[in-house]
Scaffold this active site. Sequence first.
Site, PDB file in Angstrom:
ATOM      1  N   ASP A 145     -21.145   0.670  36.434  1.00 35.45           N
ATOM      2  CA  ASP A 145     -20.761  -0.070  37.530  1.00 35.45           C
ATOM      3  C   ASP A 145     -21.262  -1.684  37.138  1.00 35.45           C
ATOM      4  OD1 ASP A 145     -19.352  -1.132  39.828  1.00 35.45           O
ATOM      5  OD2 ASP A 145     -20.610   0.385  41.006  1.00 35.45           O
TER       6      ASP A 145
HETATM    7  C1  BGC Z   1     -18.126  -1.736  42.613  1.00 36.23           C
HETATM    8  C2  BGC Z   1     -17.268  -1.026  41.711  1.00 36.23           C
HETATM    9  C3  BGC Z   1     -15.930  -1.995  41.487  1.00 36.23           C
HETATM   10  C4  BGC Z   1     -16.835  -3.100  40.451  1.00 36.23           C
HETATM   11  C5  BGC Z   1     -15.809  -4.076  39.869  1.00 36.23           C
HETATM   12  C6  BGC Z   1     -18.592  -3.039  41.838  1.00 36.23           C
HETATM   13  O1  BGC Z   1     -19.399  -3.704  42.480  1.00 36.23           O
HETATM   14  O2  BGC Z   1     -19.087  -0.847  43.019  1.00 36.23           O
HETATM   15  O3  BGC Z   1     -16.364  -0.055  42.792  1.00 36.23           O
HETATM   16  O4  BGC Z   1     -15.069  -1.283  40.490  1.00 36.23           O
HETATM   17  O5  BGC Z   1     -17.482  -3.701  41.323  1.00 36.23           O
HETATM   18  O6  BGC Z   1     -15.340  -5.110  40.903  1.00 36.23           O
END
Ligand code: BGC
Length: 812
Positions: free
Chosen positions: A299
């Site tokens: 993530d």
């Molecule tokens: C979130 C993810 C997301 C990623 C990209 C993160 O902060 O937890 O779910 O896909 O950002 O935007």
Amino acid sequence: MVKKKNIVIFAYINLNYLLIEMTMMYKKTILTIAMGLTSTVVMAQEAPKLNENNIEEVLAAMTLEEKAQLLVGGGNDGFVGSGAMLGRQKKIVAGAAGITVAIPRLGIPSTVLCDGPAGVHIDALRDDTDQTFYATGFPVGTCLASTWNTELVRQVGEAIGNETLEYGCDVILGPGMNLHRSPLCGRNFEYYSEDPLLTGFMGAAMVQGIQSQGVGVSAKHFAVNSQESDRVRVDERLSQRALRELYLRGFEIMVRNGNPWTIMSSYNKINGTYAQNNKGLLTDILRDEWNFDGIVMTDWIGKRSDMPTYTEVQAGNDLMMPGYPAQVEDIITAVNEGKLDIKDIDRNVRNMLKYIVKTPRFKGYKYSNKPDLEAHAQITRQSSTEGMVLLKNDVSPASSVGEATLPISGMKMVALFGVNSYDFFSGGLGSGCVNVPYVVDMVAGLKNVGISTTPQLTKIYRNYIAYAKEKLKVDKNPEMWFLDQGQPKLDEIEITERCVQDALKEAEAAIITIGRQAGEGIDRQIEGEFNLTIEEKEMISRVSSAFHMAGKPVIVILNSGSVMETASWRDQVDAILVAWQPGEEGGNSVADVLTGKANPSGKLTMTWPLAAADHPSTKNFPQNPEVYNFSDKVLGGNMKGVNYSLHEEDIYVGYRYFDTFNKNVAYPFGFGLSYTSFDFSNVKVAKKENKIEVSVTIKNTGKVTGKEVAQVYVTAPKGDYEKPSKELKAFAKTKALAPGESQTLKMTIDTNDLASFDEANSQWKVDAGKYTFMVGASVADIKGSAALQIAESTKKANDVMAPQASLNLLRQ
Ligand code: BGC
């Protein structure tokens, strides 16, 4: 919409990250020079260009720098490829969440990752063109799961996959597959259920649908990412049994049935180790036990101050997102210092190359930027209609012959109360939002079925919303970046007695919409979010007494991505429909259900408790999110229920708790009313080798066409260890049955699926004995059952991810 997320995340997570960010600029220059030199040497030789059959050859031709670079994303805001080292370049797809780097020397293109899961999240409006890039807003996860219709979810997946492809993206970051451990998690709307089996099959259907279009998914957030407060470092402490049987089970089902291209490792720790450098999770379980052969990406965190990037590579994380030069450097240094084996790098690079050759970008697909939004609007509308759950439908005060409130018929004008009737939420906030072309609100939806709304009230609300939206632009807390992504919640306005009386003159019924908004980075509070606000309660009682006095019905629409309190006010109203956050066609779907054009067949995928605190996880769940999310002091702390969470409730999540311990709930798991009635008969169970077939005949005994869900719960015999009283093991939905029509549903359960995790021996174990297979219309409404004798069987598993300290488990 501008995506400023990372800047803000890093600002509030930890000052250390800021320092790392600042030093990166300097380091980037050094690395640029280093890479320049290396590539000059290598470029003198003939470099192979990547194709499906020469992955090993390309791997052999790669420099260490190139390998390290390929494992680190190209940055959040559009640095391209090894171009990340050469400065800022034009974004490939504006508003996409990230890219992988290109290595042109070897014919390796950048690939583009956009957010989901409720549709393609990219910028709809762009500086350099008048063209628009709106994406279809599909229902949020809770709404889709409430259909209990995997075929429909698969179709939604196909449409989402097609938009991903046609908007030039290679992977969509979804589905969201975490469990609803608590009704307070800010991202529950993105996830499917409190039950792992339902989560797994919904996820698998979505993955199959999306990937049928030739693009990939990134199923997230792996794993146990069930709270948002302190999400980048909270330590989720839980038993191996709860981990295996609940939190990993949905992912396992999805991996085995959906074969996802990628999985996203979550921010949090599990039993003391970050998910992102957890070899037990990412390699021993995911790859060795489940045979996952795609890539794992992190993530969106960047380089952590307390975890070297190379340990993520070792653990089996193939791609560090969004990717920073300091991480490339960390990997290179670790190899040079002998801390990281080049074999680990090669394994991950090989995974990356296998991924890249599958992508549309590698294949040179010419995307149109013109997906068929009209066709997809039909698909989203079908799924949102089928996901809506009717909680209550009492006799209408307007009926002299005892007819139910819904469906309404012959009405020409209704009074719409509640800001969200007019500012209807299609989806949630944050990365999970979609920049939709429009949202059909309640006014438009009702108008489309020939019902108008009282003009004065409509004007009051419309004017207020215009004013409140302008005000919010100035007033909002700049740390709350997610308010820029999606529709933020506006305060309710006071509805005076005169106002109600005025509307009552013309309206034949009152419809009150109660909206809730939530998003990533922040959990929900009990007061005012799970519970209704004082203003909302006053509005319900004022409207209800006035309308009931006049013999007119009151209907409540819940426009929320997750569970709410209903017990304290539900007696005052005649009907309650959970519309969730149903996507851009929401108002049309609500109108279809209200008028009976569609017969509701959605069922709850999570328990609706009497009070939020009834969930045993509450004492280990953040209760004051605003403080916990935005305070550095607490983030650095060691507070139970915030910085670490003890899963004392263990395997007793959701209905597994309420049903086993006989606790009252407002609406049980699996519950949902219909405008018709069904009879369940002939529950049979038979076993052939290791497959158990459960069958049931369902007959429509009412007056209108409708669909019903068969839910198979299993009670295990008393074995060596405690088990929940019932667990969902299979489900199926009928076709639309005409009155009098019946259908026999057959559902298959693998005997291995009856196993519990035996921690003492690190194995899955099916206890020998008599298993009862119950078919119900909810966990609390069992219609019939049959029993079967099953022999003992075991299956060895890796002894990994054990808790480091005592957990004070509810289980004995
Ligand atoms: C979130 C993810 C997301 C990623 C990209 C993160 O902060 O937890 O779910 O896909 O950002 O935007």
